[in-house]
Design a protein around this motif. Structure first.
Motif, short mmCIF file in Angstrom:
data_model
loop_
_atom_site.label_atom_id
_atom_site.label_comp_id
_atom_site.label_asym_id
_atom_site.label_seq_id
_atom_site.Cartn_x
_atom_site.Cartn_y
_atom_site.Cartn_z
N GLN A 67 72.41 33.41 -26.07
CA GLN A 67 71.12 34.05 -26.36
C GLN A 67 71.02 34.45 -27.84
N GLU B 294 76.89 49.65 -18.11
CA GLU B 294 76.71 49.60 -16.67
C GLU B 294 77.94 50.18 -15.97
N GLY C 147 78.27 45.55 -18.57
CA GLY C 147 77.13 45.09 -19.35
C GLY C 147 76.60 46.21 -20.23
N ASN D 116 73.42 47.94 -22.16
CA ASN D 116 71.96 48.03 -22.25
C ASN D 116 71.58 48.84 -23.48
N TYR E 236 67.80 43.51 -29.68
CA TYR E 236 67.58 43.73 -28.26
C TYR E 236 67.64 42.40 -27.50
N GLU E 237 66.88 41.42 -28.00
CA GLU E 237 66.86 40.10 -27.34
C GLU E 237 68.23 39.47 -27.34
N ASP F 80 71.15 42.69 -25.54
CA ASP F 80 70.95 43.48 -24.32
C ASP F 80 71.47 42.70 -23.10
N GLY F 81 72.28 43.34 -22.30
CA GLY F 81 72.79 42.72 -21.08
C GLY F 81 74.13 42.02 -21.24
N LEU F 82 74.56 41.81 -22.48
CA LEU F 82 75.85 41.14 -22.67
C LEU F 82 77.00 42.07 -22.27
#
Lengths: 301, 153
Positions: B9, B67, B74, B76, B96-97, B100-102
């Motif tokens: 990403q 998380e 993960g 956030n 963010y793009e 985020d989530g990695l």
């Protein structure tokens, strides 16, 4: 021919009130023949989010600087810029921008280096325009390219170099109009902004500190004239040293009139762009820290 | 350009910016600034939980959450920046793009020079680019601190 100056009592305390216009004047005159409104922002994306209808954008970073010489653009580049923006040599230019006209004043100063006769600042800048609920548009401004003449930049009138300052140390008053913390050397950039890198937090002696003059004051935005003054000082004289005439240095001139040549009508007002940044990096250039004015050491010149 | 393996990403973002000519890069950055998500209400009510990135030219605040429950949780990320600071918002939105989530370990492995890989250094001033680097640095520090706190706990 340049259009008539705004007759506005709010500006009467300035030596050159014709260099200022109000937001209302811009609302009434933007788009008229001979008037070009220019937006120049610190945040270079802001114009795209909405601008005064009919205005064109000048990007201080990419339009006004020449990356190889690390100086302002030259006469040909300036002519190309102005032609591309649809500006003629005898047009009246009104500049406005974000952060109290910080980079708008910078653009105005660069335009003045090329002798563009009639450049004005919009009092209060973009923030005032927005606060008054005036119209912004994202529509692209239609520009008819012009044939702006190539005029060589004249650095001899409103710009001074390091050598000029060194030569005049101790004899010509220098005024530091940055923040108090920058003056004392505590910070390398004004409060609420990140520190400049690779820069000693220093200023160059000797300096005259007139009450209210040596540092820009924080002024309530509602104050009609002075709301733009701090930024004008900052990019016109600020981060810079302004060399003032002996008359001005006697402090007989009200502070607001002294701040920003050519608005201020100094007898002579050479200015050293970002002089203090470079002093911070230069060897064999004397500096003073702390609140005291400091003296030029022997052999500094 | 180094050959570090970047998360997909992130690599895609770099390719997006690489694909557009210089004048359009600003437009792309503007689009990113518009797509930055709003802060969740829980942060809106507790702005003191956000960390200010003082290196930015405009006010920018961020929060990082890990998380629950896994070895490599993960990450956030949440940002808050005013509409009148589109460049700062654009930088935040790219991060963010991209991040985020990695997983935490992947975020920590992101090279520190990532902000310089979007081709923006010529069109945005160096002082501003430092703001983006500072965001990345502070995100990583928060990830490290929170992981350490979990281990200690």
């Amino acid at each position: 021919m340049p259009v008539e100056a705004e007759n506005n009592q709010d500006f009467s305390q300035y030596a050159h009130p014709e260099r200022l216009v109000s937001t209302q004047w811009v609302a009434d005159n933007a788009g008229k023949p001979g008037v070009v409104v220019v937006e120049s922002d610190e945040d270079v994306l802001l114009y795209e989010t909405g601008h005064i209808p009919g205005s064109v954008k000048v990007d201080w970073h990419t339009d006004l600087n020449e990356p190889d010489t690390r100086d302002y653009v030259n006469g040909e580049q300036f002519a190309e810029l102005m032609s591309r923006k649809g500006i003629s040599r005898d047009d009246t230019i009104v500049v406005y921008g974000d952060k109290s006209n910080w980079w708008a004043a910078y653009a105005l100063w660069v335009f003045t280096l090329f002798g563009h006769e009639d450049v004005r600042l919009m009092n209060g800048g973009r923030d005032k325009w927005v606060a008054e609920g005036r119209e912004l548009t994202t529509d692209a401004t239609e520009v008819t390219p012009t044939d702006y003449p190539v005029v060589e930049r004249d650095d001899s009138v409103i710009r001074a170099y390091r050598e000029d300052v060194l030569e005049n140390l101790g004899t010509t008053p220098l005024i530091d109009v940055r923040s108090p913390q920058e003056y004392t050397g505590e910070r390398t950039h004004m409060p609420d902004y990140p520190q400049e890198a690779h820069c000693a937090a220093v200023t160059s002696p000797p300096r005259h500190r007139f009450p209210g003059l040596a540092q820009p004051r924080r002024i309530p935005p509602s104050s009609p004239v002075t709301s733009w003054t701090r930024s004008t000082a900052r990019k016109w004289a600020c981060q810079t040293v302004t060399t003032l005439s002996p008359t001005a240095a006697s402090a007989s001139v009200p502070p607001t009139r002294v701040r920003a040549h050519p608005l201020a009508g100094l007898r002579q007002g050479p200015q050293l762009r970002r002089f203090l940044d470079r002093v911070g990096n230069a060897v064999r250039v004397p500096v003073a820290q702390g609140e005291a004015r400091g003296e030029a050491p022997e052999g500094a010149r | 350009m180094t050959t570090d393996a970047l998360p997909n990403q992130v690599q895609e973002l770099i390719e997006d910016f690489d694909a557009v000519p210089e004048p359009d890069k600003l437009q792309l950055l503007l689009e990113f600034s518009r797509s930055l998500p709003e802060l969740p209400a829980r942060y809106g009510e507790h702005p003191e939980d956000l960390e200010q990135v003082v290196e930015c030219q405009s006010p920018l605040f961020l929060a990082v959450e890990l998380e629950e429950g896994t070895q490599d949780p993960g990450v956030n990320i949440f940002f808050s920046a005013p509409a009148e600071a589109p460049t700062t918002r654009g930088f935040a939105s790219i991060l963010y793009e991209g991040l985020d989530g990695l997983p935490a370990s992947t975020v920590l492995d992101i090279p520190d020079d990532l902000p310089e890989r979007f081709g923006l250094t010529k069109i945005v001033s160096p002082l501003r680019m430092r703001g983006m680097s500072a965001m990345l640095g502070r995100i990583k520090r928060q990830v490290r601190d929170q992981q350490a706190a979990r281990t200690a706990g």
